[in-house]
Design a protein around this motif. Sequence first.
Motif, PDB file in Angstrom:
ATOM      1  N   MET A 265      14.289   3.743  -9.713  1.00 17.68           N
ATOM      2  CA  MET A 265      13.016   3.923  -9.017  1.00 17.68           C
ATOM      3  C   MET A 265      12.853   5.401  -8.665  1.00 17.68           C
ATOM      4  SD  MET A 265      12.827   0.732  -6.361  1.00 17.68           S
ATOM      5  CE  MET A 265      11.098   0.831  -6.037  1.00 17.68           C
ATOM      6  N   ASN A 266      11.679   5.908  -8.899  1.00 19.65           N
ATOM      7  CA  ASN A 266      11.419   7.295  -8.533  1.00 19.65           C
ATOM      8  C   ASN A 266      10.951   7.371  -7.074  1.00 19.65           C
ATOM      9  OD1 ASN A 266       8.675   6.696  -8.499  1.00 19.65           O
ATOM     10  ND2 ASN A 266       8.317   7.475 -10.559  1.00 19.65           N
ATOM     11  N   PRO A 267      10.863   8.560  -6.502  1.00 21.37           N
ATOM     12  CA  PRO A 267      10.500   8.696  -5.084  1.00 21.37           C
ATOM     13  C   PRO A 267       9.121   8.117  -4.738  1.00 21.37           C
ATOM     14  CG  PRO A 267      11.438  10.733  -5.900  1.00 21.37           C
ATOM     15  CD  PRO A 267      11.285   9.829  -7.085  1.00 21.37           C
ATOM     16  N   ASP A 268       8.206   8.147  -5.687  1.00 26.03           N
ATOM     17  CA  ASP A 268       6.877   7.584  -5.415  1.00 26.03           C
ATOM     18  C   ASP A 268       6.947   6.081  -5.181  1.00 26.03           C
ATOM     19  OD1 ASP A 268       5.719  10.077  -5.697  1.00 26.03           O
ATOM     20  OD2 ASP A 268       5.249   9.776  -7.828  1.00 26.03           O
ATOM     21  N   HIS A 269       7.755   5.399  -5.983  1.00 30.01           N
ATOM     22  CA  HIS A 269       7.901   3.961  -5.815  1.00 30.01           C
ATOM     23  C   HIS A 269       8.583   3.623  -4.490  1.00 30.01           C
ATOM     24  CE1 HIS A 269       7.490   3.834 -10.342  1.00 30.01           C
ATOM     25  NE2 HIS A 269       6.528   3.036  -9.906  1.00 30.01           N
ATOM     26  N   LEU A 270       9.564   4.430  -4.111  1.00 31.72           N
ATOM     27  CA  LEU A 270      10.252   4.197  -2.835  1.00 31.72           C
ATOM     28  C   LEU A 270       9.309   4.388  -1.654  1.00 31.72           C
ATOM     29  CD1 LEU A 270      13.690   5.911  -3.499  1.00 31.72           C
ATOM     30  CD2 LEU A 270      13.199   3.473  -3.372  1.00 31.72           C
ATOM     31  N   LEU A 271       8.453   5.403  -1.731  1.00 28.72           N
ATOM     32  CA  LEU A 271       7.484   5.644  -0.663  1.00 28.72           C
ATOM     33  C   LEU A 271       6.498   4.491  -0.544  1.00 28.72           C
ATOM     34  CD1 LEU A 271       6.373   7.601   1.469  1.00 28.72           C
ATOM     35  CD2 LEU A 271       4.968   8.589  -0.327  1.00 28.72           C
ATOM     36  N   LEU A 272       6.003   4.021  -1.673  1.00 25.44           N
ATOM     37  CA  LEU A 272       5.074   2.885  -1.653  1.00 25.44           C
ATOM     38  C   LEU A 272       5.756   1.629  -1.115  1.00 25.44           C
ATOM     39  CD1 LEU A 272       3.129   3.345  -4.988  1.00 25.44           C
ATOM     40  CD2 LEU A 272       2.260   3.624  -2.669  1.00 25.44           C
ATOM     41  N   ALA A 273       7.004   1.395  -1.493  1.00 28.04           N
ATOM     42  CA  ALA A 273       7.735   0.231  -0.998  1.00 28.04           C
ATOM     43  C   ALA A 273       7.941   0.329   0.510  1.00 28.04           C
ATOM     44  CB  ALA A 273       9.068   0.110  -1.719  1.00 28.04           C
ATOM     45  N   ALA A 274       8.251   1.532   1.014  1.00 25.66           N
ATOM     46  CA  ALA A 274       8.440   1.714   2.450  1.00 25.66           C
ATOM     47  C   ALA A 274       7.129   1.484   3.209  1.00 25.66           C
ATOM     48  CB  ALA A 274       8.978   3.111   2.736  1.00 25.66           C
ATOM     49  N   LEU A 275       6.031   1.994   2.686  1.00 24.35           N
ATOM     50  CA  LEU A 275       4.735   1.775   3.332  1.00 24.35           C
ATOM     51  C   LEU A 275       4.349   0.299   3.328  1.00 24.35           C
ATOM     52  CD1 LEU A 275       2.698   4.834   2.012  1.00 24.35           C
ATOM     53  CD2 LEU A 275       3.580   4.463   4.325  1.00 24.35           C
ATOM     54  N   PHE A 276       4.623  -0.379   2.235  1.00 23.02           N
ATOM     55  CA  PHE A 276       4.331  -1.813   2.162  1.00 23.02           C
ATOM     56  C   PHE A 276       5.182  -2.587   3.163  1.00 23.02           C
ATOM     57  CE2 PHE A 276       4.836  -6.049   0.219  1.00 23.02           C
ATOM     58  CZ  PHE A 276       3.505  -6.433   0.206  1.00 23.02           C
ATOM     59  N   ALA A 277       6.451  -2.202   3.287  1.00 24.25           N
ATOM     60  CA  ALA A 277       7.335  -2.873   4.247  1.00 24.25           C
ATOM     61  C   ALA A 277       6.844  -2.638   5.681  1.00 24.25           C
ATOM     62  CB  ALA A 277       8.762  -2.380   4.080  1.00 24.25           C
ATOM     63  N   LEU A 278       6.425  -1.424   5.986  1.00 23.74           N
ATOM     64  CA  LEU A 278       5.887  -1.146   7.323  1.00 23.74           C
ATOM     65  C   LEU A 278       4.636  -1.972   7.597  1.00 23.74           C
ATOM     66  CD1 LEU A 278       6.326   2.719   7.624  1.00 23.74           C
ATOM     67  CD2 LEU A 278       7.490   0.946   8.934  1.00 23.74           C
ATOM     68  N   LEU A 279       3.792  -2.105   6.605  1.00 23.00           N
ATOM     69  CA  LEU A 279       2.580  -2.900   6.762  1.00 23.00           C
ATOM     70  C   LEU A 279       2.924  -4.351   7.047  1.00 23.00           C
ATOM     71  CD1 LEU A 279      -0.510  -2.967   6.637  1.00 23.00           C
ATOM     72  CD2 LEU A 279      -0.319  -3.396   4.196  1.00 23.00           C
ATOM     73  N   LEU A 280       3.921  -4.882   6.346  1.00 23.09           N
ATOM     74  CA  LEU A 280       4.331  -6.270   6.579  1.00 23.09           C
ATOM     75  C   LEU A 280       4.966  -6.452   7.949  1.00 23.09           C
ATOM     76  CD1 LEU A 280       5.847  -7.341   3.160  1.00 23.09           C
ATOM     77  CD2 LEU A 280       3.730  -8.144   4.203  1.00 23.09           C
ATOM     78  N   ILE A 281       5.764  -5.480   8.380  1.00 28.57           N
ATOM     79  CA  ILE A 281       6.481  -5.611   9.647  1.00 28.57           C
ATOM     80  C   ILE A 281       5.549  -5.429  10.849  1.00 28.57           C
ATOM     81  CG2 ILE A 281       8.270  -4.571  11.099  1.00 28.57           C
ATOM     82  CD1 ILE A 281       9.774  -3.933   8.476  1.00 28.57           C
ATOM     83  N   TYR A 282       4.773  -4.354  10.846  1.00 26.20           N
ATOM     84  CA  TYR A 282       3.978  -4.017  12.019  1.00 26.20           C
ATOM     85  C   TYR A 282       2.538  -4.504  11.953  1.00 26.20           C
ATOM     86  CZ  TYR A 282       7.843  -1.080  13.404  1.00 26.20           C
ATOM     87  OH  TYR A 282       9.070  -0.635  13.776  1.00 26.20           O
ATOM     88  N   GLY A 283       2.023  -4.738  10.781  1.00 26.87           N
ATOM     89  CA  GLY A 283       0.652  -5.191  10.636  1.00 26.87           C
ATOM     90  C   GLY A 283      -0.316  -4.026  10.660  1.00 26.87           C
ATOM     91  N   PRO A 284      -1.531  -4.265  10.203  1.00 33.77           N
ATOM     92  CA  PRO A 284      -2.507  -3.174  10.090  1.00 33.77           C
ATOM     93  C   PRO A 284      -2.982  -2.624  11.436  1.00 33.77           C
ATOM     94  CG  PRO A 284      -3.509  -5.259   9.492  1.00 33.77           C
ATOM     95  CD  PRO A 284      -2.054  -5.514   9.695  1.00 33.77           C
ATOM     96  N   ASN A 285      -2.882  -3.399  12.499  1.00 33.12           N
ATOM     97  CA  ASN A 285      -3.362  -2.932  13.802  1.00 33.12           C
ATOM     98  C   ASN A 285      -2.400  -1.954  14.465  1.00 33.12           C
ATOM     99  OD1 ASN A 285      -5.602  -4.546  13.541  1.00 33.12           O
ATOM    100  ND2 ASN A 285      -4.658  -6.270  14.589  1.00 33.12           N
ATOM    101  N   LYS A 286      -1.121  -2.053  14.183  1.00 31.90           N
ATOM    102  CA  LYS A 286      -0.107  -1.202  14.820  1.00 31.90           C
ATOM    103  C   LYS A 286       0.169   0.081  14.038  1.00 31.90           C
ATOM    104  CE  LYS A 286       1.196  -3.757  18.326  1.00 31.90           C
ATOM    105  NZ  LYS A 286       1.220  -3.324  19.695  1.00 31.90           N
ATOM    106  N   LEU A 287      -0.239   0.161  12.765  1.00 27.40           N
ATOM    107  CA  LEU A 287       0.083   1.338  11.960  1.00 27.40           C
ATOM    108  C   LEU A 287      -0.507   2.629  12.519  1.00 27.40           C
ATOM    109  CD1 LEU A 287       0.073   0.119   8.266  1.00 27.40           C
ATOM    110  CD2 LEU A 287       1.997   0.686   9.721  1.00 27.40           C
ATOM    111  N   PRO A 288      -1.754   2.659  13.005  1.00 22.31           N
ATOM    112  CA  PRO A 288      -2.255   3.915  13.586  1.00 22.31           C
ATOM    113  C   PRO A 288      -1.439   4.371  14.800  1.00 22.31           C
ATOM    114  CG  PRO A 288      -4.084   2.473  13.094  1.00 22.31           C
ATOM    115  CD  PRO A 288      -2.820   1.674  12.904  1.00 22.31           C
TER     116      PRO A 288
END
Length: 60
Positions: free
Chosen positions: A1-24
């Motif tokens: 996996m290249n760094p771009d894929h890792l960044l997208l995976a991390a952002l997706f994981a954050l979205l799943l964990i915290y939800g769209p309301n907590k990200l800001p």
Amino acid sequence: MNPDHLLLAALFALLLIYGPNKLPQLGSAIGKTVKNVRDGMDEAGEATEHSADDSDLLEP
């Protein structure tokens, strides 16, 4: 996996964990933390410069 894929995976994981309301709030907290660390590093650098300047004045 290249760094771009890792960044997208991390952002997706954050979205799943915290939800769209907590990200800001999470982004704001991270931004404030980075700003405080940078300000602290600048102040530490200035203090070191000042102490070096003061020691030059004390020597004959």
